[in-house]
Design a protein around this motif. Structure first.
Motif, PDB file in Angstrom:
ATOM      1  N   ILE A   1      49.674  19.211   1.562  1.00  0.00           N
ATOM      2  CA  ILE A   1      49.589  19.033   0.276  1.00  0.00           C
ATOM      3  C   ILE A   1      49.444  20.349  -0.781  1.00  0.00           C
ATOM      4  CG2 ILE A   1      47.386  17.248   0.524  1.00  0.00           C
ATOM      5  CD1 ILE A   1      45.468  19.321   0.267  1.00  0.00           C
ATOM      6  N   ILE A   2      49.469  20.134  -1.897  1.00  0.00           N
ATOM      7  CA  ILE A   2      49.658  21.444  -2.840  1.00  0.00           C
ATOM      8  C   ILE A   2      48.578  21.385  -3.811  1.00  0.00           C
ATOM      9  CG2 ILE A   2      51.292  22.117  -4.703  1.00  0.00           C
ATOM     10  CD1 ILE A   2      53.554  20.930  -3.164  1.00  0.00           C
ATOM     11  N   LYS A   3      47.783  22.515  -3.888  1.00  0.00           N
ATOM     12  CA  LYS A   3      46.920  22.530  -4.803  1.00  0.00           C
ATOM     13  C   LYS A   3      47.095  23.271  -5.813  1.00  0.00           C
ATOM     14  CE  LYS A   3      43.298  24.798  -3.329  1.00  0.00           C
ATOM     15  NZ  LYS A   3      41.784  25.377  -2.715  1.00  0.00           N
ATOM     16  N   ARG A   4      46.860  22.976  -7.020  1.00  0.00           N
ATOM     17  CA  ARG A   4      47.191  23.922  -8.338  1.00  0.00           C
ATOM     18  C   ARG A   4      45.839  23.983  -9.290  1.00  0.00           C
ATOM     19  NH1 ARG A   4      48.396  21.073 -12.991  1.00  0.00           N
ATOM     20  NH2 ARG A   4      48.437  18.849 -12.835  1.00  0.00           N
ATOM     21  N   ALA A   5      45.731  24.861  -9.796  1.00  0.00           N
ATOM     22  CA  ALA A   5      44.798  25.278 -10.875  1.00  0.00           C
ATOM     23  C   ALA A   5      45.284  24.492 -12.303  1.00  0.00           C
ATOM     24  CB  ALA A   5      44.342  26.614 -11.060  1.00  0.00           C
ATOM     25  N   GLU A   6      44.166  24.028 -12.627  1.00  0.00           N
ATOM     26  CA  GLU A   6      44.358  23.433 -14.170  1.00  0.00           C
ATOM     27  C   GLU A   6      42.965  23.423 -14.887  1.00  0.00           C
ATOM     28  OE1 GLU A   6      44.954  19.250 -16.032  1.00  0.00           O
ATOM     29  OE2 GLU A   6      46.796  19.786 -15.489  1.00  0.00           O
TER      30      GLU A   6
ATOM     31  N   ARG B   1      40.819  22.159  -9.658  1.00  0.00           N
ATOM     32  CA  ARG B   1      41.811  22.342  -8.774  1.00  0.00           C
ATOM     33  C   ARG B   1      42.351  21.034  -8.496  1.00  0.00           C
ATOM     34  NH1 ARG B   1      41.279  26.261 -10.689  1.00  0.00           N
ATOM     35  NH2 ARG B   1      40.341  28.245  -9.957  1.00  0.00           N
ATOM     36  N   LEU B   2      43.567  20.747  -8.835  1.00  0.00           N
ATOM     37  CA  LEU B   2      44.254  19.401  -8.388  1.00  0.00           C
ATOM     38  C   LEU B   2      45.091  19.510  -7.276  1.00  0.00           C
ATOM     39  CD1 LEU B   2      45.359  18.491 -12.327  1.00  0.00           C
ATOM     40  CD2 LEU B   2      43.255  17.994 -10.984  1.00  0.00           C
ATOM     41  N   VAL B   3      44.924  18.124  -6.550  1.00  0.00           N
ATOM     42  CA  VAL B   3      45.718  18.355  -5.307  1.00  0.00           C
ATOM     43  C   VAL B   3      46.564  17.079  -5.199  1.00  0.00           C
ATOM     44  CG1 VAL B   3      45.103  17.950  -2.952  1.00  0.00           C
ATOM     45  CG2 VAL B   3      43.436  19.111  -4.320  1.00  0.00           C
ATOM     46  N   ARG B   4      47.718  17.335  -4.604  1.00  0.00           N
ATOM     47  CA  ARG B   4      48.686  16.230  -4.629  1.00  0.00           C
ATOM     48  C   ARG B   4      49.445  16.321  -3.266  1.00  0.00           C
ATOM     49  NH1 ARG B   4      53.887  18.186  -5.651  1.00  0.00           N
ATOM     50  NH2 ARG B   4      53.935  20.061  -6.701  1.00  0.00           N
ATOM     51  N   ALA B   5      49.841  15.467  -2.688  1.00  0.00           N
ATOM     52  CA  ALA B   5      50.605  15.426  -1.231  1.00  0.00           C
ATOM     53  C   ALA B   5      52.054  16.140  -1.381  1.00  0.00           C
ATOM     54  CB  ALA B   5      50.758  13.984  -0.874  1.00  0.00           C
ATOM     55  N   ASN B   6      52.350  16.962  -0.659  1.00  0.00           N
ATOM     56  CA  ASN B   6      53.648  17.346  -0.429  1.00  0.00           C
ATOM     57  C   ASN B   6      54.499  16.607   0.368  1.00  0.00           C
ATOM     58  OD1 ASN B   6      55.864  19.056  -0.206  1.00  0.00           O
ATOM     59  ND2 ASN B   6      54.747  20.779   0.653  1.00  0.00           N
ATOM     60  N   PRO B   7      55.394  15.861  -0.574  1.00  0.00           N
ATOM     61  CA  PRO B   7      56.343  14.801   0.108  1.00  0.00           C
ATOM     62  C   PRO B   7      57.308  15.495   0.964  1.00  0.00           C
ATOM     63  CG  PRO B   7      56.795  15.077  -2.129  1.00  0.00           C
ATOM     64  CD  PRO B   7      55.578  15.793  -1.856  1.00  0.00           C
ATOM     65  N   GLU B   8      57.722  16.610   0.817  1.00  0.00           N
ATOM     66  CA  GLU B   8      58.802  17.451   1.624  1.00  0.00           C
ATOM     67  C   GLU B   8      58.194  17.655   3.167  1.00  0.00           C
ATOM     68  OE1 GLU B   8      60.381  21.205  -0.343  1.00  0.00           O
ATOM     69  OE2 GLU B   8      60.688  19.876  -2.274  1.00  0.00           O
ATOM     70  N   MET B   9      57.091  18.287   3.187  1.00  0.00           N
ATOM     71  CA  MET B   9      56.325  18.232   4.430  1.00  0.00           C
ATOM     72  C   MET B   9      56.197  17.215   5.159  1.00  0.00           C
ATOM     73  SD  MET B   9      55.677  20.523   6.792  1.00  0.00           S
ATOM     74  CE  MET B   9      55.500  22.192   5.948  1.00  0.00           C
ATOM     75  N   ILE B  10      55.725  16.005   4.544  1.00  0.00           N
ATOM     76  CA  ILE B  10      55.510  14.920   4.789  1.00  0.00           C
ATOM     77  C   ILE B  10      56.846  14.292   5.579  1.00  0.00           C
ATOM     78  CG2 ILE B  10      54.789  12.283   4.578  1.00  0.00           C
ATOM     79  CD1 ILE B  10      52.720  13.794   2.459  1.00  0.00           C
ATOM     80  N   ALA B  11      57.557  14.493   4.782  1.00  0.00           N
ATOM     81  CA  ALA B  11      59.327  13.957   5.468  1.00  0.00           C
ATOM     82  C   ALA B  11      59.355  14.669   6.473  1.00  0.00           C
ATOM     83  CB  ALA B  11      60.176  13.902   4.176  1.00  0.00           C
ATOM     84  N   LYS B  12      59.267  16.277   6.374  1.00  0.00           N
ATOM     85  CA  LYS B  12      59.512  16.648   7.696  1.00  0.00           C
ATOM     86  C   LYS B  12      58.919  16.258   9.021  1.00  0.00           C
ATOM     87  CE  LYS B  12      61.152  20.997   5.593  1.00  0.00           C
ATOM     88  NZ  LYS B  12      60.643  22.427   5.415  1.00  0.00           N
ATOM     89  N   ALA B  13      57.600  15.964   8.610  1.00  0.00           N
ATOM     90  CA  ALA B  13      56.707  15.575   9.917  1.00  0.00           C
ATOM     91  C   ALA B  13      57.152  14.330  10.381  1.00  0.00           C
ATOM     92  CB  ALA B  13      55.096  15.480   9.490  1.00  0.00           C
ATOM     93  N   ARG B  14      57.600  13.379   9.406  1.00  0.00           N
ATOM     94  CA  ARG B  14      58.098  11.898   9.789  1.00  0.00           C
ATOM     95  C   ARG B  14      59.415  12.211  10.607  1.00  0.00           C
ATOM     96  NH1 ARG B  14      61.930   9.135   9.415  1.00  0.00           N
ATOM     97  NH2 ARG B  14      62.958  10.412   7.759  1.00  0.00           N
ATOM     98  N   ALA B  15      60.178  12.989  10.339  1.00  0.00           N
ATOM     99  CA  ALA B  15      61.467  13.286  10.688  1.00  0.00           C
ATOM    100  C   ALA B  15      61.144  13.823  12.476  1.00  0.00           C
ATOM    101  CB  ALA B  15      62.477  14.252  10.278  1.00  0.00           C
ATOM    102  N   LEU B  16      60.338  14.660  12.624  1.00  0.00           N
ATOM    103  CA  LEU B  16      59.927  15.147  13.995  1.00  0.00           C
ATOM    104  C   LEU B  16      59.340  13.928  14.524  1.00  0.00           C
ATOM    105  CD1 LEU B  16      59.250  17.340  15.897  1.00  0.00           C
ATOM    106  CD2 LEU B  16      56.867  17.317  14.830  1.00  0.00           C
TER     107      LEU B  16
END
Length: 130
Positions: A66-71, A75-90
């Motif tokens: 996930i990626i956390k950012r301040a607004e 603190r807003l949180v959203r999933a990180n699709p790039e890392m999820i895709a890497k884990a899925r590929a593994l």
């Protein structure tokens, strides 16, 4: 194992699997895939303290899931699709390995069955009346 750009390092793999080993963290990832949410909104849905949810978020963030950012103050949180895709590929590579092993076992069993049938047919006495 040497990691390429698109692959996870051993340390990243360890962090990802550790992060996903807890149902609450898997749920946070699922919820943040659907939409970005504040840590407060996430915490409201769990029977645990805000600090406990914040710790779960930190583990997921450290794993890159996930990626956390301040607004402002949130603190807003959203999933990180790039890392999820890497884990899925593994996981897909692990699945390929296991499917190949199962296919080799199937081939061995089929060869053994053909060999037994061949041996049986050559050893059977001729039927009466022949």
């Amino acid at each position: 194992m040497v990691a390429q750009q698109s692959e996870l390092s051993e340390a990243e793999v360890d962090r990802v699997f550790h992060a996903l080993a807890t149902a609450t963290r898997r749920d946070i990832v699922r919820r943040t895939i659907e939409r970005e949410q504040s840590v407060s909104a996430l915490a409201a849905d769990y029977d645990m303290s805000f600090a406990a949810v914040q710790k779960h978020v930190t583990v997921l963030e450290d794993a890159g899931l996930i990626i956390k950012r301040a607004e402002g103050r949130e603190r807003l949180v959203r999933a990180n699709p790039e890392m999820i895709a890497k884990a899925r590929a593994l996981l897909a590579r692990y699945e390929e390995l296991w499917r190949a092993r199962v296919a080799r076992l199937d081939d061995l069993f089929a060869a053994e069955t053909r060999s037994e049938e061949s041996t049986k047919s050559t050893q059977e006495p001729p039927a009466q009346g022949e």
